[in-house]
Design a protein around this motif. Structure first.
Motif, PDB file in Angstrom:
ATOM      1  N   TYR A  32      24.866 -17.339  -6.674  1.00 39.40           N
ATOM      2  CA  TYR A  32      26.268 -17.692  -6.493  1.00 39.40           C
ATOM      3  C   TYR A  32      26.623 -17.833  -5.019  1.00 39.40           C
ATOM      4  O   TYR A  32      26.261 -16.984  -4.199  1.00 39.40           O
ATOM      5  CB  TYR A  32      27.168 -16.626  -7.099  1.00 39.40           C
ATOM      6  N   THR A  33      27.357 -18.896  -4.716  1.00 34.51           N
ATOM      7  CA  THR A  33      28.072 -18.948  -3.454  1.00 34.51           C
ATOM      8  C   THR A  33      29.219 -17.953  -3.547  1.00 34.51           C
ATOM      9  O   THR A  33      29.894 -17.868  -4.572  1.00 34.51           O
ATOM     10  CB  THR A  33      28.631 -20.364  -3.206  1.00 34.51           C
ATOM     11  N   ARG A  53      24.121 -19.004  -1.071  1.00 36.03           N
ATOM     12  CA  ARG A  53      23.398 -18.066  -1.928  1.00 36.03           C
ATOM     13  C   ARG A  53      22.427 -17.196  -1.149  1.00 36.03           C
ATOM     14  O   ARG A  53      22.337 -15.992  -1.374  1.00 36.03           O
ATOM     15  CB  ARG A  53      22.638 -18.843  -2.993  1.00 36.03           C
ATOM     16  N   ASN A  74      21.983  -9.405  -0.899  1.00 32.50           N
ATOM     17  CA  ASN A  74      21.633  -9.729  -2.280  1.00 32.50           C
ATOM     18  C   ASN A  74      20.904  -8.587  -2.989  1.00 32.50           C
ATOM     19  O   ASN A  74      20.836  -8.569  -4.211  1.00 32.50           O
ATOM     20  CB  ASN A  74      20.798 -11.003  -2.329  1.00 32.50           C
TER      21      ASN A  74
END
Length: 125
Positions: A32-33, A53, A74
């Motif tokens: 996801y952005t 991302r 992340n």
């Protein structure tokens, strides 16, 4: 289900700094952005910053460029917004949002798929 939970808002003096955080769950975060938007009382929601991302590309609105920094981890499903040199006009509710791949343009809020509940930032003069 997908949840985005912001934290880190508060009352701060002009010229001060804050770091907002957004923890995501229920989605594959690294595809996801992620974006940050804000809405001041009586004003429309506006784009603040976004990050790709992988985190290799970041974008900021002209009004915050040089003062706001977006980053992501992340491994922790987290996106941060470092805010420096706060101004009174930065007072707003700040929202984090997630955009699926191919959903749209990073600065258009209507093209984001998931939103957090927001965190209030108030800058005193």
């Amino acid at each position: 289900q997908v949840q985005l939970v912001e934290s880190g808002g508060g009352l701060v003096q002009a010229g001060g700094s804050l770091t907002l955080s957004c923890v995501a769950s229920g989605l594959t975060f690294d595809i996801y952005t992620m974006g940050w938007f804000r809405q001041a009382p009586g004003k429309e929601r506006e784009f603040v910053a976004a990050i790709s991302r992988s985190g290799s590309r970041t974008y900021q609105s002209d009004s915050v460029k040089g003062r706001f920094t977006i980053s992501r981890d992340n491994t922790k499903n987290t996106v941060h917004l470092q805010i420096n040199s706060l101004k009174h006009e930065d007072t707003a509710v700040y929202y984090c949002a997630a955009q699926k791949p191919g959903s749209g343009t990073y600065y258009k809020g209507e093209e984001y798929d998931y939103w957090g509940q927001g965190t209030q930032v108030t800058v005193s003069s």
